[in-house]
Scaffold this motif. Sequence first.
Motif, PDB file in Angstrom:
ATOM      1  N   ALA A 233       0.860  -1.003  -0.040  1.00 44.88           N
ATOM      2  CA  ALA A 233       0.071   0.248   0.381  1.00 44.88           C
ATOM      3  C   ALA A 233       1.032   1.711  -0.355  1.00 44.88           C
ATOM      4  CB  ALA A 233      -1.125  -0.240   1.135  1.00 44.88           C
ATOM      5  N   MET A 234       2.077   1.240   0.506  1.00 43.94           N
ATOM      6  CA  MET A 234       2.561   2.497   0.701  1.00 43.94           C
ATOM      7  C   MET A 234       3.205   2.567  -0.293  1.00 43.94           C
ATOM      8  SD  MET A 234       3.155   4.918   2.080  1.00 43.94           S
ATOM      9  CE  MET A 234       3.675   6.667   2.859  1.00 43.94           C
ATOM     10  N   ILE A 235       4.085   1.574  -1.240  1.00 40.58           N
ATOM     11  CA  ILE A 235       4.535   1.707  -2.749  1.00 40.58           C
ATOM     12  C   ILE A 235       4.071   2.837  -3.894  1.00 40.58           C
ATOM     13  CG2 ILE A 235       5.950   0.343  -4.316  1.00 40.58           C
ATOM     14  CD1 ILE A 235       5.968  -1.861  -1.678  1.00 40.58           C
ATOM     15  N   HIS A 236       4.694   3.303  -4.251  1.00 38.96           N
ATOM     16  CA  HIS A 236       3.872   4.178  -5.236  1.00 38.96           C
ATOM     17  C   HIS A 236       5.032   4.192  -6.199  1.00 38.96           C
ATOM     18  CE1 HIS A 236      -0.371   5.220  -4.208  1.00 38.96           C
ATOM     19  NE2 HIS A 236       0.217   4.701  -2.413  1.00 38.96           N
ATOM     20  N   GLY A 237       5.083   3.982  -7.345  1.00 36.87           N
ATOM     21  CA  GLY A 237       5.793   4.590  -8.782  1.00 36.87           C
ATOM     22  C   GLY A 237       7.277   3.656  -9.075  1.00 36.87           C
ATOM     23  N   THR A 238       7.233   2.889  -8.370  1.00 39.70           N
ATOM     24  CA  THR A 238       8.896   2.343  -8.232  1.00 39.70           C
ATOM     25  C   THR A 238       8.774   0.847  -8.900  1.00 39.70           C
ATOM     26  OG1 THR A 238      10.525   1.181  -6.488  1.00 39.70           O
ATOM     27  CG2 THR A 238       8.060   0.618  -6.434  1.00 39.70           C
ATOM     28  N   SER A 239      10.205   0.303  -8.961  1.00 39.32           N
ATOM     29  CA  SER A 239      10.187  -0.822 -10.245  1.00 39.32           C
ATOM     30  C   SER A 239      10.394  -1.808  -9.324  1.00 39.32           C
ATOM     31  CB  SER A 239      10.873  -0.401 -11.587  1.00 39.32           C
ATOM     32  OG  SER A 239      11.598  -1.454 -12.276  1.00 39.32           O
ATOM     33  N   LEU A 240      10.514  -2.765  -9.707  1.00 40.04           N
ATOM     34  CA  LEU A 240      10.867  -3.512  -8.526  1.00 40.04           C
ATOM     35  C   LEU A 240      11.896  -4.693  -9.143  1.00 40.04           C
ATOM     36  CD1 LEU A 240      11.811  -5.932  -5.863  1.00 40.04           C
ATOM     37  CD2 LEU A 240       8.896  -6.475  -6.730  1.00 40.04           C
ATOM     38  N   PRO A 241      13.314  -4.891  -9.140  1.00 35.33           N
ATOM     39  CA  PRO A 241      14.282  -5.667  -9.862  1.00 35.33           C
ATOM     40  C   PRO A 241      13.901  -7.093  -9.189  1.00 35.33           C
ATOM     41  CG  PRO A 241      15.373  -4.021  -9.092  1.00 35.33           C
ATOM     42  CD  PRO A 241      13.839  -4.459  -8.481  1.00 35.33           C
ATOM     43  N   ILE A 242      13.313  -8.205 -11.017  1.00 36.39           N
ATOM     44  CA  ILE A 242      13.416  -8.936 -10.349  1.00 36.39           C
ATOM     45  C   ILE A 242      14.464  -9.965 -11.173  1.00 36.39           C
ATOM     46  CG2 ILE A 242      12.148 -11.332 -10.173  1.00 36.39           C
ATOM     47  CD1 ILE A 242       9.408  -9.495  -9.816  1.00 36.39           C
ATOM     48  N   ASP A 243      15.558 -10.261 -10.990  1.00 39.20           N
ATOM     49  CA  ASP A 243      16.638 -10.102 -11.653  1.00 39.20           C
ATOM     50  C   ASP A 243      18.141 -10.664 -11.374  1.00 39.20           C
ATOM     51  OD1 ASP A 243      18.082  -8.328 -10.123  1.00 39.20           O
ATOM     52  OD2 ASP A 243      17.750  -6.781 -12.240  1.00 39.20           O
ATOM     53  N   GLY A 244      17.789 -11.031 -10.336  1.00 40.07           N
ATOM     54  CA  GLY A 244      18.861 -12.108  -9.550  1.00 40.07           C
ATOM     55  C   GLY A 244      20.101 -11.359  -8.820  1.00 40.07           C
ATOM     56  N   GLY A 245      20.180  -9.516  -9.554  1.00 37.93           N
ATOM     57  CA  GLY A 245      21.029  -9.510  -8.730  1.00 37.93           C
ATOM     58  C   GLY A 245      21.665  -8.629  -9.943  1.00 37.93           C
ATOM     59  N   ARG A 246      21.341  -8.712 -10.880  1.00 43.26           N
ATOM     60  CA  ARG A 246      22.301  -7.984 -11.894  1.00 43.26           C
ATOM     61  C   ARG A 246      22.138  -6.313 -11.747  1.00 43.26           C
ATOM     62  NH1 ARG A 246      24.306  -5.700 -15.240  1.00 43.26           N
ATOM     63  NH2 ARG A 246      25.236  -5.974 -17.074  1.00 43.26           N
ATOM     64  N   LEU A 247      21.438  -5.856 -11.210  1.00 45.61           N
ATOM     65  CA  LEU A 247      21.210  -4.690 -11.141  1.00 45.61           C
ATOM     66  C   LEU A 247      22.009  -4.233  -9.932  1.00 45.61           C
ATOM     67  CD1 LEU A 247      17.510  -3.012 -11.255  1.00 45.61           C
ATOM     68  CD2 LEU A 247      20.121  -3.528 -13.525  1.00 45.61           C
ATOM     69  N   ALA A 248      22.867  -5.195  -9.808  1.00 44.91           N
ATOM     70  CA  ALA A 248      23.753  -4.522  -8.461  1.00 44.91           C
ATOM     71  C   ALA A 248      25.062  -4.765  -8.809  1.00 44.91           C
ATOM     72  CB  ALA A 248      23.887  -6.106  -7.022  1.00 44.91           C
ATOM     73  N   VAL A 249      25.273  -5.557  -9.711  1.00 46.56           N
ATOM     74  CA  VAL A 249      26.633  -4.860  -9.759  1.00 46.56           C
ATOM     75  C   VAL A 249      27.259  -4.359 -11.730  1.00 46.56           C
ATOM     76  CG1 VAL A 249      27.439  -7.794  -9.155  1.00 46.56           C
ATOM     77  CG2 VAL A 249      26.450  -7.235 -11.228  1.00 46.56           C
TER      78      VAL A 249
END
Length: 249
Positions: A233-249
């Motif tokens: 309910a408090m999450i607006h306008g975001t994108s949740l990465p479901i990528d095995g951590g690819r955006l972390a490297v």
Amino acid sequence: MTQDFAGRTALVTGGTSGIGREVARQLAARGAHVVISGRDAVRGAAAVEEIRAAGGTADFVRAELDDLASVRSLAKEAIAVGGGHVDVLVNNAGVFPFGATAEVADGVFDSTFAVNVRAPFYLVAELAPAMAERGHGSIVNVTTMVATFGMAGMALYGSTKAALGLLTKSWAAEYGPSGVRVNAVSPGPTRTEGTEAMGDSLGELATQGPLNRVGTVAEVAAGVVFLASDAAAMIHGTSLPIDGGRLAV
């Protein structure tokens, strides 16, 4: 299983296979009346029958998302079969042509933007105002990890999903004050019927992330359903990465 979507209608585009079909299954299992859209009536009937056999409620509406009239008709039919309202919209359908920029044909460029950008835009235009009037609703857009960084061969596909990512933020700003939440999920390499054609390259993409494996449709769908639920309910306008951590490297 909790029935936290009971009384709500959810429209899932591209719901006859892959991530969309699993999203439809999970939403129906939690009480939603799911309206599945796709191009193939045979696969649509199979998806609906699977949900009904498990005790859920589902209907199929055929749509060609590269045709604007069909997109508008889909919104109206979803409202009609969904009891007069659509409370959750999952913009999952997409096409993903890969290849060199210089080799992209005019028609492929136009159809890719039509399905990946124009169709979600007009479905939101048709459905979000009524959500806002009711004071509640949730929209979840399915983008991709290559919407956030450059990769050879992904210029066309990535740019359409980057546009959808910006629309996610814009719609959150536009409709959020009226109680409508708009978010996105950003999957990495995921095993679906559509990505089977990528062969070994799908696994090679996955090795670039810390988890070092290809994701499943159930894992991506769980993220979609979470963002659509009241738990977010408090999450607006975001994108949740479901990528095995690819955006972390």
